[in-house]
Design an enzyme around this catalytic site. Structure first.
Site, short mmCIF file in Angstrom:
data_model
loop_
_atom_site.label_atom_id
_atom_site.label_comp_id
_atom_site.label_asym_id
_atom_site.label_seq_id
_atom_site.Cartn_x
_atom_site.Cartn_y
_atom_site.Cartn_z
N SER A 33 61.24 -49.51 -28.80
CA SER A 33 59.89 -49.04 -28.48
C SER A 33 59.13 -48.63 -29.75
O SER A 33 58.01 -49.07 -30.00
CB SER A 33 59.97 -47.82 -27.55
OG SER A 33 60.82 -48.09 -26.48
N GLY A 93 67.40 -49.09 -20.34
CA GLY A 93 66.84 -47.75 -20.16
C GLY A 93 65.80 -47.74 -19.06
O GLY A 93 66.07 -48.15 -17.92
N VAL A 116 70.20 -39.10 -17.48
CA VAL A 116 70.71 -40.47 -17.27
C VAL A 116 71.81 -40.43 -16.20
O VAL A 116 71.85 -41.27 -15.29
CB VAL A 116 71.24 -41.07 -18.59
CG1 VAL A 116 71.92 -42.41 -18.34
CG2 VAL A 116 70.12 -41.23 -19.61
N ARG A 163 80.43 -30.78 -16.46
CA ARG A 163 81.19 -29.83 -17.30
C ARG A 163 80.67 -28.41 -17.07
O ARG A 163 81.41 -27.49 -16.81
CB ARG A 163 81.03 -30.21 -18.76
CG ARG A 163 81.73 -29.27 -19.72
CD ARG A 163 81.33 -29.59 -21.14
NE ARG A 163 82.09 -30.68 -21.68
CZ ARG A 163 83.21 -30.53 -22.40
NH1 ARG A 163 83.67 -29.34 -22.64
NH2 ARG A 163 83.85 -31.57 -22.86
N PHE A 181 66.21 -28.68 -19.48
CA PHE A 181 65.13 -28.71 -18.49
C PHE A 181 65.07 -27.35 -17.79
O PHE A 181 66.02 -26.56 -17.87
CB PHE A 181 65.39 -29.78 -17.44
CG PHE A 181 65.21 -31.20 -17.93
CD1 PHE A 181 64.01 -31.86 -17.71
CD2 PHE A 181 66.22 -31.86 -18.58
CE1 PHE A 181 63.84 -33.17 -18.14
CE2 PHE A 181 66.07 -33.17 -19.03
CZ PHE A 181 64.86 -33.83 -18.80
N ASP A 204 64.07 -42.05 -31.10
CA ASP A 204 65.24 -41.28 -30.67
C ASP A 204 66.14 -40.85 -31.83
O ASP A 204 67.05 -40.05 -31.63
CB ASP A 204 66.09 -42.11 -29.71
CG ASP A 204 65.48 -42.18 -28.32
OD1 ASP A 204 64.34 -41.72 -28.15
OD2 ASP A 204 66.14 -42.71 -27.41
N HIS A 264 43.36 -35.07 -0.16
CA HIS A 264 44.12 -34.76 1.05
C HIS A 264 44.36 -36.02 1.86
O HIS A 264 43.46 -36.84 1.98
CB HIS A 264 43.33 -33.75 1.88
CG HIS A 264 44.10 -33.19 3.02
ND1 HIS A 264 45.25 -32.44 2.83
CD2 HIS A 264 43.91 -33.28 4.35
CE1 HIS A 264 45.73 -32.09 4.02
NE2 HIS A 264 44.93 -32.58 4.95
P1 FAD Z 1 65.47 -47.99 -29.20
O1 FAD Z 1 64.56 -48.42 -28.12
O2 FAD Z 1 66.84 -47.58 -28.81
O3 FAD Z 1 65.53 -49.17 -30.25
C1 FAD Z 1 66.37 -49.16 -31.37
C2 FAD Z 1 66.77 -50.61 -31.68
O4 FAD Z 1 67.32 -50.66 -33.00
C3 FAD Z 1 67.84 -51.14 -30.74
O5 FAD Z 1 67.50 -52.44 -30.31
C4 FAD Z 1 69.09 -51.19 -31.61
O6 FAD Z 1 70.00 -52.15 -31.21
C5 FAD Z 1 68.48 -51.50 -32.97
N1 FAD Z 1 69.32 -51.13 -34.11
C6 FAD Z 1 70.08 -50.01 -34.26
N2 FAD Z 1 70.65 -50.01 -35.49
C7 FAD Z 1 70.22 -51.13 -36.12
C8 FAD Z 1 70.44 -51.66 -37.42
N3 FAD Z 1 71.18 -51.02 -38.32
N4 FAD Z 1 69.89 -52.87 -37.74
C9 FAD Z 1 69.10 -53.54 -36.84
N5 FAD Z 1 68.85 -53.05 -35.59
C10 FAD Z 1 69.39 -51.85 -35.25
N6 FAD Z 1 62.27 -43.03 -21.69
C11 FAD Z 1 61.14 -42.89 -20.96
O7 FAD Z 1 60.08 -42.65 -21.53
N7 FAD Z 1 61.16 -43.01 -19.61
C12 FAD Z 1 62.29 -43.30 -18.93
O8 FAD Z 1 62.27 -43.39 -17.71
C13 FAD Z 1 63.47 -43.48 -19.66
N8 FAD Z 1 64.63 -43.79 -19.04
C14 FAD Z 1 65.75 -44.02 -19.77
C15 FAD Z 1 66.92 -44.36 -19.09
C16 FAD Z 1 68.08 -44.57 -19.78
C17 FAD Z 1 69.32 -44.97 -19.04
C18 FAD Z 1 68.08 -44.43 -21.20
C19 FAD Z 1 69.35 -44.66 -21.97
C20 FAD Z 1 66.94 -44.10 -21.88
C21 FAD Z 1 65.76 -43.88 -21.17
N9 FAD Z 1 64.57 -43.52 -21.80
C22 FAD Z 1 63.43 -43.33 -21.07
C23 FAD Z 1 64.55 -43.28 -23.25
C24 FAD Z 1 63.92 -44.46 -24.01
O9 FAD Z 1 64.59 -45.64 -23.66
C25 FAD Z 1 64.04 -44.20 -25.50
O10 FAD Z 1 63.44 -42.95 -25.78
C26 FAD Z 1 63.34 -45.26 -26.34
O11 FAD Z 1 63.85 -46.52 -26.08
C27 FAD Z 1 63.53 -44.93 -27.83
O12 FAD Z 1 62.94 -45.92 -28.60
P2 FAD Z 1 63.43 -46.14 -30.12
O13 FAD Z 1 62.47 -47.12 -30.71
O14 FAD Z 1 63.61 -44.84 -30.79
O15 FAD Z 1 64.89 -46.77 -30.03
#
Ligand code: FAD
Length: 639
Positions: A150, A191, A330, A350, A357, A467, A614
């Site tokens: 993202s 996710g 999750v 646990r 929250f 994240d 309403h």
């Molecule tokens: P990510 O989307 O995790 O992207 C990181 C990318 O970098 C991945 O593709 C990874 O493979 C790649 N990567 C890692 N290391 C390397 C490397 N060294 N070289 C090349 N590539 C690499 N958020 C919401 O807002 N609403 C929701 O309803 C929601 N539901 C979720 C449900 C679940 C089950 C989970 C696990 C998460 C959920 N989230 C939700 C959280 C949301 O998915 C994350 O906050 C968001 O995807 C974070 O984006 P990011 O860009 O930080 O990382």
């Protein structure tokens, strides 16, 4: 055009040359107020009166302005300021080149000590650690983004809009059981997207039950759910999104490398693709957006026989009876939709549900889930996972240790078909070689990279978003590992890196929703955090239990009808609503709407003056009159 650029440069020059710079208007009482406050704090500042520029100047000053800065009219400077800060009022104040805002924000910053810290930063923040630079004359890219999720995709596309040469790397390391996925990161693949679709699958199951009381016949008798059909539809949609992201990068001119990146030196990365082929690239600026992955409990058999959310959404076989280990959002969401589509679910907890929250809301979610048939086992800690019978699904035995109410410790086991570990996540920073280039991670906080305003604390040209960051400007206790947060942080960061923007990510009042069988939406402070920050005497809590109209005639909902609930936490001194919480059907949609009001600083009076729609669940937040402190019943009577 040239004039616009000249004015933008002039604004920059004022900001860079003056530690405290005020863009002001001579008649404005707020400008006078803030200047008086700075004078009483003995803080020197420099101000220019925009209403007087280019008009009321002495001939001598006018000549100097013409000579040095062209003829800079105040209005044009104000336009340049609006472009830079999106603030169209005065005073517009910068301290040590950081945009503070107007009068109220500056007075607040003075009061909180932020102004003093900016002017005299503590030794640790004064400058970045000296890091050995590669000393390159030129780089392959203006920006390399590690991670195409993202945040990374949003940041790289935004940077490209400034004509920068951008490369984004994305590589998914397979899970221990071999699951992998395409471009787009966690949200799209493992996710938000598949999770919400599975949540919807479970809601549809509930509607089928409801259908009887709405006059439909026999719909509920046909109630059968196919796991493989659901997975096929969802995975097909995800593949279309993966494809769309790749096309989007190509059409925007962002280079995409499906390779794993790691640092060789501060500006140089080694890329390894899935065939093991390697190459090196260099970047002037680097954004780390690597996200996180689920943790395993580190017990015998966990990675061999257990799965995580990274596997669940594309699982080729029906999981059958499932034990969910964990109480994170999750964990509860996955347990919720598995139960909703008819699978037997047990949850091993646990200690508490939904740490971080609001705990009253968390326990209401637990009550709801138990009432509709899910079994929670508290104080149960898994100790070993054993395979009794191979298969898809096979038979597993989860051994555990449980502290009983008597204090005794019981060792026992539970048999099931699938064990889903959802005990938290860790940032993917371990194999980036960050330590070799002098970047510190916070081990106590999931190995996240320490940042301030998304810039690494250690190296000035290295940034991090999403994240994987341990961000100093984030409010404590709020769940901020969210897709829209990563996207907005990435876009704003690109604008700050490559244009004159100073707009920063605002991590306050971020709305969120937990998609449990009854959804929970929240914005701002939990009750616990509000109490500890403001004190009991300074907050009032308004609350109500209500029955969603659409449930009122459904007999199978009888036990949960009155379990919808909302509360507003109000700062008594300002009447501002500082916490918003709603547990109800469609809480996600409700919360998004109210998030705008919260961002604009809505007061309880604003909520009361808002006309409800309403009959909806959302209208309950506009009619809250019972306070918790009164001890009166929160149950609603009548329409
Ligand atoms: P990510 O989307 O995790 O992207 C990181 C990318 O970098 C991945 O593709 C990874 O493979 C790649 N990567 C890692 N290391 C390397 C490397 N060294 N070289 C090349 N590539 C690499 N958020 C919401 O807002 N609403 C929701 O309803 C929601 N539901 C979720 C449900 C679940 C089950 C989970 C696990 C998460 C959920 N989230 C939700 C959280 C949301 O998915 C994350 O906050 C968001 O995807 C974070 O984006 P990011 O860009 O930080 O990382």
């Amino acid at each position: 055009d040239a004039d616009e650029k000249a004015n933008a440069n002039l604004v920059e020059k004022y900001i860079v040359e003056n530690d405290v710079m005020i863009f002001s208007k001579s008649w404005c009482p707020y400008c006078t107020k803030v200047k008086d406050a700075l004078r009483s704090a003995k803080i020197e500042f420099y101000s220019i009166e925009l209403d007087k520029m280019g008009r009321d100047l002495s001939l001598f000053k006018l000549l100097i302005y013409i000579f040095i800065y062209y003829l800079a009219e105040g209005d044009q400077i104000q336009n340049a300021l609006i472009n830079k800060t999106e603030q169209d009022t005065v005073p517009n104040i910068f301290i040590k080149q950081q945009h503070i805002g107007g009068c109220d924000k500056t007075l607040e910053a003075l009061k909180s000590g932020r102004v003093a810290t900016l002017l005299n930063p503590p030794e640790s923040e004064k400058k970045h650690k000296k890091v050995e630079n590669d000393d390159l004359d030129s780089y392959d890219y203006d920006l390399i983004v590690i991670g195409g999720g993202s945040g990374g995709l949003a940041c790289s596309k935004e940077a490209r809009s400034f004509e920068k040469k951008v490369c984004v790397l994305d590589f998914v390391k397979p899970t221990p059981i071999g699951t992998t996925w395409g471009l787009g990161g966690t949200c799209v693949n493992v996710g938000c997207i598949p999770k919400k679709l599975m949540h919807q699958a479970s809601l549809i199951g509930e509607y089928v039950h409801d259908s009887v009381d709405y006059g439909w016949s026999q719909l509920d008798q046909a109630r059968q759910h196919s796991w493989s059909k659901m997975i096929e539809s969802i995975q097909q949609y995800i593949r279309s999104l993966n494809f769309k992201y790749r096309v989007d990068l190509r059409s925007k001119g962002v280079t995409y490398e499906n390779s794993y990146g790691e640092f060789l030196s501060p500006h140089r990365l080694k890329l390894t693709d899935k065939k093991g082929k390697t190459k090196e690239i260099t970047g002037e600026k680097i954004v780390v957006a690597v996200g996180g992955r689920p943790k395993y409990p580190d017990i015998e058999g966990d990675q061999q026989y257990g799965i995580t959310s990274d596997d669940l959404f594309s699982l080729k076989y029906d999981p059958g009876k499932t034990i969910v280990v964990g109480a994170s959002y999750v964990a509860l969401e996955c347990a919720g939709f598995l139960h909703g589509i008819g699978r037997e679910v047990q949850i091993f907890v646990r200690s508490i549900l939904l740490r971080g929250f609001d705990q009253q809301m968390a326990s209401k979610i637990g009550d709801y889930m138990s009432t509709i048939g899910m079994k929670f086992h508290y104080q149960r800690i898994p100790t070993r996972l054993e395979c009794l019978e191979e298969g898809k699904p096979g038979k597993l035995r989860l051994h555990y240790r449980q502290t009983l109410e008597s204090g005794e410790i019981e060792e026992s086991y539970e048999d099931c078909n699938t064990v889903l570990f959802a005990i938290g996540r860790e940032a993917c920073t371990n194999e980036l070689n960050l330590d070799k280039i002098g970047i510190e991670v916070n081990k106590a906080n999931g190995f996240k990279i320490k940042t301030k305003e998304e810039q690494s604390i250690d190296i000035p040209w290295l940034y991090a978003i999403g994240d994987c960051i341990d961000e100093q400007t984030m409010p404590p206790g709020q769940p901020l590992e969210l897709t829209p947060v990563a996207i907005q942080a990435g876009q704003l960061l690109a604008k700050r890196m490559f244009s004159n923007s100073t707009i920063k990510m605002d991590y306050y009042n971020v709305p969120t929703t937990v998609f449990t069988p009854i959804e929970y939406g929240a914005i701002g402070y939990s009750e616990e955090d509000a109490l500890s920050k403001f004190g009991e005497d300074n907050i009032e809590i308004f609350h109500s239990e209500f029955v969603p109209l659409e449930w009122s005639i459904c007999h199978h909902r009888d036990q949960v009808k009155t379990m919808s609930y909302c509360k507003l936490i109000v700062d008594k001194n300002t009447d501002r609503v500082i916490g918003f919480h709603v547990l109800s059907p469609n809480a996600g949609e409700i919360t998004q709407g109210y998030a705008l009001g919260m961002r604009l600083g809505a007061t309880k009076n604003d909520f009361d003056m808002t006309i409800g729609i309403h009959p909806t669940c959302a209208e309950n937040l506009t009619t809250l009159s019972v306070t918790k402190s009164s001890g009166d019943s929160a149950a609603q009577e009548g329409c």
